[in-house]
Enzyme design. Structure first.
Site, PDB file in Angstrom:
ATOM      1  N   CYS A 141       0.828  -1.207   0.000  1.00 19.94           N
ATOM      2  CA  CYS A 141       0.000   0.000   0.000  1.00 19.94           C
ATOM      3  C   CYS A 141       0.860   1.254   0.000  1.00 19.94           C
ATOM      4  CB  CYS A 141      -0.936  -0.008   1.215  1.00 19.94           C
ATOM      5  SG  CYS A 141      -2.024   1.427   1.310  1.00 19.94           S
ATOM      6  N   CYS A 144      -0.460   4.080   2.241  1.00 18.42           N
ATOM      7  CA  CYS A 144      -0.294   3.783   3.667  1.00 18.42           C
ATOM      8  C   CYS A 144       1.142   4.053   4.121  1.00 18.42           C
ATOM      9  CB  CYS A 144      -0.633   2.326   3.965  1.00 18.42           C
ATOM     10  SG  CYS A 144      -2.284   1.797   3.464  1.00 18.42           S
ATOM     11  N   ASP A 145       2.112   3.598   3.327  1.00 15.93           N
ATOM     12  CA  ASP A 145       3.497   3.537   3.795  1.00 15.93           C
ATOM     13  C   ASP A 145       4.475   4.410   3.013  1.00 15.93           C
ATOM     14  OD1 ASP A 145       2.690   1.602   5.667  1.00 15.93           O
ATOM     15  OD2 ASP A 145       2.883   0.007   4.180  1.00 15.93           O
TER      16      ASP A 145
END
Length: 314
Positions: A141, A144-145
């Site tokens: 992701c 997300c990261d």
């Protein structure tokens, strides 16, 4: 289990499932949530969640899901640490749906309403250390990261829309983006291809695959094999984002619900309603596009509201 007819059975325990359970409990539906093979869902494989609203300093993925469980328990949600292996869905309004679960395969729950929140599973490369370094440099992701790799070199694997969207996003915060495409062409839409071609910060490597992931406790580099030149090259990177698609966890719903050509559950636009009355779908299992914890939680809320409305109409 007895022959009691329940109002709400929730299959799956990620953000969508727990969100649905909390809202259903507050509506007095006495929900039961069946955790599944991966209690807590994909976030339990995420070391740090940094983009969920309400956590200014971020939160560990396992801790976040543990908080979700505790919140559900506070509303007396019944939680079963079991997996569903078969469903018998009734195709008329007011029908009773049957949920079969348990290792011994002899447990049955019956309910007027069912919320499916079984999520999806990212497709993997199948390379040594891929799972070992998940959350330690390897991620599925980008949104997300990606922030953890600000100003650093990273690589993305994939040639479809998701991979190119991730590359475009990461190019704005990372020093250098290597985009590895197995074929000699993109599968993504033309407008996304143009965005990549015009971006000097993205280095596209066609006909390239990863032959080795390097690093013990944290990702340090990848070895890339070019199938055209038959040569290897080493890239020192801090992050590797795998964007080759997801498998929706819908095997037990095949021939039971309408699924799209990729296996995701089809819901009516603007709702979580499936084609079966009293059956609703929330989270990644019906979302091939966003796949975010916060959108999953939101659709879990929607599913509980849709179910309450359905039961009220009976």
């Amino acid at each position: 289990m007895n022959n009691k007819i329940h109002n709400c059975i929730i299959i799956g325990s990620g953000p969508a499932g727990y969100s649905a359970s909390i809202y259903a409990a507050r509506y007095g539906l006495d929900p039961i949530i069946i955790l599944g093979d991966l209690p807590g869902g994909q976030l339990t494989n995420t070391n740090y969640v940094d983009n969920y609203l309400g956590f200014p300093h971020g939160i560990d993925g396992n801790q976040f899901m543990d908080n979700c469980r505790k919140q559900a328990e506070r509303f007396n949600v019944e939680i079963l640490n079991e997996s569903v292996y078969e469903v018998d869905l009734c195709n008329y309004i007011g029908g009773i749906h049957k949920i079969f679960f348990g290792k011994k395969k002899n447990n049955l729950l019956m309910s007027k309403g069912v919320i499916i929140a079984t999520g999806s599973t990212p497709k993997c490369l199948g390379i040594k250390k891929e799972r070992q370094l998940l959350g330690a440099g390897i991620s599925f992701c980008a949104t997300c990261d990606g922030f953890f790799h600000k100003g650093k070199d990273i690589a993305i694997v994939g040639g479809g829309d998701t991979a190119l969207e991730d590359a475009h996003y990461l190019s704005r915060i990372c020093k250098k983006v290597y985009l590895l495409v197995r074929k000699n062409y993109f599968r993504a839409s033309k407008i996304l291809q143009n965005n990549i071609i015009d971006n000097d910060n993205i280095n596209v490597l066609f006909q390239s695959t990863i032959s080795e992931i390097i690093g013990d406790n944290v990702l340090k580099a990848i070895k890339i094999f070019n199938h055209n030149t038959k040569k290897y090259q080493l890239k020192l990177i801090s992050g590797l984002f795998i964007a080759i698609g997801h498998h929706p966890n819908t095997n037990i719903f095949k021939n039971k619900l309408n699924l799209n050509d990729k296996g995701f559950i089809i819901v009516k636009n603007g709702t979580t309603n499936t084609n079966i009355p009293g059956v609703f779908a929330a989270g990644d299992v019906q979302d091939p596009n966003y796949k975010q914890a916060i959108t999953s939680a939101g659709s879990g809320c929607m599913a509980a509201l849709d179910l309450e409305k359905y039961l009220y109409s009976l």
